[in-house]
Design a protein around this motif. Structure first.
Motif, PDB file in Angstrom:
ATOM      1  N   HIS A  64       0.846  -1.201   0.000  1.00  0.00           N
ATOM      2  CA  HIS A  64       0.000   0.000   0.000  1.00  0.00           C
ATOM      3  C   HIS A  64       0.873   1.240   0.000  1.00  0.00           C
ATOM      4  CE1 HIS A  64      -3.216   2.819   0.894  1.00  0.00           C
ATOM      5  NE2 HIS A  64      -2.518   3.281   1.916  1.00  0.00           N
ATOM      6  N   HIS A  66       1.228   5.466  -1.969  1.00  0.00           N
ATOM      7  CA  HIS A  66       0.787   6.505  -2.895  1.00  0.00           C
ATOM      8  C   HIS A  66       2.112   7.012  -3.470  1.00  0.00           C
ATOM      9  CE1 HIS A  66      -2.921   6.068  -0.634  1.00  0.00           C
ATOM     10  NE2 HIS A  66      -2.197   6.201   0.468  1.00  0.00           N
ATOM     11  N   HIS A 212      -8.745   2.212   2.055  1.00  0.00           N
ATOM     12  CA  HIS A 212      -8.291   2.426   3.433  1.00  0.00           C
ATOM     13  C   HIS A 212      -9.444   2.046   4.365  1.00  0.00           C
ATOM     14  CE1 HIS A 212      -5.905   5.462   1.149  1.00  0.00           C
ATOM     15  NE2 HIS A 212      -4.963   5.250   2.042  1.00  0.00           N
ATOM     16  N   HIS A 254      -4.301  -0.558   6.378  1.00  0.00           N
ATOM     17  CA  HIS A 254      -4.266  -0.161   7.792  1.00  0.00           C
ATOM     18  C   HIS A 254      -4.994  -1.129   8.730  1.00  0.00           C
ATOM     19  CE1 HIS A 254      -2.144   3.326   6.530  1.00  0.00           C
ATOM     20  NE2 HIS A 254      -3.127   3.706   5.744  1.00  0.00           N
ATOM     21  N   ASP A 305       2.829   2.873   3.054  1.00  0.00           N
ATOM     22  CA  ASP A 305       1.981   4.040   2.857  1.00  0.00           C
ATOM     23  C   ASP A 305       2.781   5.066   2.035  1.00  0.00           C
ATOM     24  OD1 ASP A 305      -0.363   5.455   2.970  1.00  0.00           O
ATOM     25  OD2 ASP A 305      -0.424   5.670   5.149  1.00  0.00           O
TER      26      ASP A 305
HETATM   27 ZN   LIG Z   1      -2.771   5.355   2.327  1.00  0.00          ZN
END
Ligand SMILES: [Zn+2]
Length: 440
Positions: A64, A66, A212, A254, A305
């Motif tokens: 996960h 970005h 998420h 998460h 993340d």
């Molecule tokens: Zn995220």
């Protein structure tokens, strides 16, 4: 191309380690694995890479991120998540141009490859530009357009159309290295009706959902404030399950705030969890009950993340942190083992990306996504247990060679596929331009 990858240790799977062994690669696949003494002579003439004093392991998976948020690395730290997002991150993101996404993702791909990450799950926007960076860098990725509807039907429809366009146009790019998912951001940014619509659309395309879930303690309250929905004591996982969203095609990032009952739901539905320990610690979101999830049979992978909340894309760091936080949190050093942690970073991550048929272990028939580490480092001497070293002692810069899809992308520290200095300079300039646009 055919070659042999040789190591003093070959981690076929975290629970199967061969000493003085080789992995034989033909084109993009692993065709043989075994002790060097047994395979000697069978593949004469094949080039040999790696060698003594090296450990060969499956490429690490970042479940996960970005990726293009590398441009915002270190831009805002030490803030509360909601303020960090609304005051710092979202205002700058509003100025992001497609080309910025390409540059930021390219930087992320370079950083990840150099740290032994060979596959990642990405959720952001202008994802065709992210796909371009993935194709050029040689890495593997599952991309999804991040959808933030906030009850605005028109915005939701636009995002859904864009997500569909990404699935239609990017699936299979780079000889199949790019795959796709739908990325509804979260239950507090997407209404229940919208989540259901996205789910239906994802089913139509037969791809997964990357979302998420239960990241912060106040998520239930945020759902109430945004959509007027009272969860009446239920948790976020129960809520989305009742909407019919959860099944084995869901990758949930998460999952910090979950009850025992909800962990059982995750296991029953086959939901994959991306565990982001460093981001959760840095944003003070909490500590996800990963040992309980593993005991209940939930598939868990490790993740970084975005770089704005980490601030690096380094699965070695996530391995060590995830191995130790659960011990301190439960006052029990036995709750997480190094083998379990290495599984999360490899085959667990591969399952989370729905790519475990092809990656995650060094078994015959799988794609050749392989990492070589140099063991001749003071911090890796002496050597009693290779898995212990990989989880507790190794650093990402011990990675010397990286292979994805049978192509050698980095050899002995030298990146072959990208011009490293050019990417670094371009990223610095692109980030400076972005911040100055956002501040004027
Ligand atoms: Zn995220």
């Amino acid at each position: 191309m055919e070659f042999i990858v040789k190591g003093s240790f070959v981690v076929v799977r975290p629970d199967k380690i061969l000493e003085d062994a080789v992995v034989v690669v033909e084109d993009d696949r692993i065709v043989d694995v075994g002790k060097e003494s047994e395979l000697k002579g069978k593949y004469s003439g094949y080039e040999i890479i790696g060698g003594k004093g090296k450990v060969v392991l499956p490429g690490l998976v970042n479940c996960h991120t970005h990726a293009a948020m590398t441009l915002l690395r270190g831009y805002a730290d030490d803030m509360v998540l909601s303020e960090w997002l609304t005051q710092k991150i979202w205002p700058v993101e509003a100025h992001l141009k497609p080309e910025d996404i390409y540059v930021g993702t390219l930087l992320a791909c370079l950083e990840m490859l150099k740290s032994g990450i060979t596959a990642f799950a990405d959720m952001y926007f202008y994802m065709d530009k992210a796909a371009k960076a993935v194709v050029e860098s040689g890495i593997r990725a599952v991309i999804s357009h991040g959808m933030i509807e906030l009850g605005n039907a028109e915005k939701g429809e636009r995002d859904l159309r864009e997500a569909e366009r990404i699935v239609r146009t990017c699936q299979g790019l780079g000889d199949g290295r790019v795959t796709t998912m739908f990325g509804p951001h979260a239950p507090y940014t997407c209404s229940p009706e919208y989540l259901q619509k996205v789910k239906e659309t994802a089913e139509k395309y037969d791809v997964g959902i990357h979302i998420h879930l239960a990241e912060t303690k106040d998520e239930v309250e945020k759902i109430k404030n945004t959509f007027g929905i009272d969860l009446k004591g239920k948790g976020v996982i129960e809520y989305v399950d009742e909407l019919g969203i959860l099944d084995s095609s869901v990758l949930a990032a998460h999952v910090v705030w979950v009850s025992e009952k909800e962990i059982k739901i995750l296991a029953e539905r086959g939901v994959k969890v991306a565990h982001n320990p460093v981001s959760n610690l840095k944003l003070a979101s909490g500590i996800a009950p990963i040992p309980q999830m593993l005991r209940n049979g939930v598939t868990v992978g490790l993740a970084t993340d975005g770089a704005a909340s980490n601030n690096c894309l380094d699965i070695f760091e996530e391995m060590k942190v995830s191995a130790i936080i659960h011990k301190a949190h439960s006052f029990d050093p036995t709750v997480t083992s190094a083998t379990e942690v290495l599984e999360m970073a490899t085959i667990g991550g591969a399952k989370a990306l729905f790519l475990d048929k092809d990656i995650g272990t060094l078994e015959v028939g799988k794609k050749a996504d392989i990492v070589i580490l140099d063991l001749k480092k003071p911090r890796l001497v002496p050597l009693h247990n290779i898995v212990s070293h990989l989880v507790y002692a190794a650093k990402c810069n011990d990675v010397c060679t990286v292979i994805v899809d049978g192509k050698i992308l980095m050899e002995n520290g030298e990146v072959k596929v990208l011009d490293e200095n050019k990417v670094i300079e371009l990223a610095q300039k692109t980030a400076e331009d972005l911040i100055s646009r956002a501040q004027t």
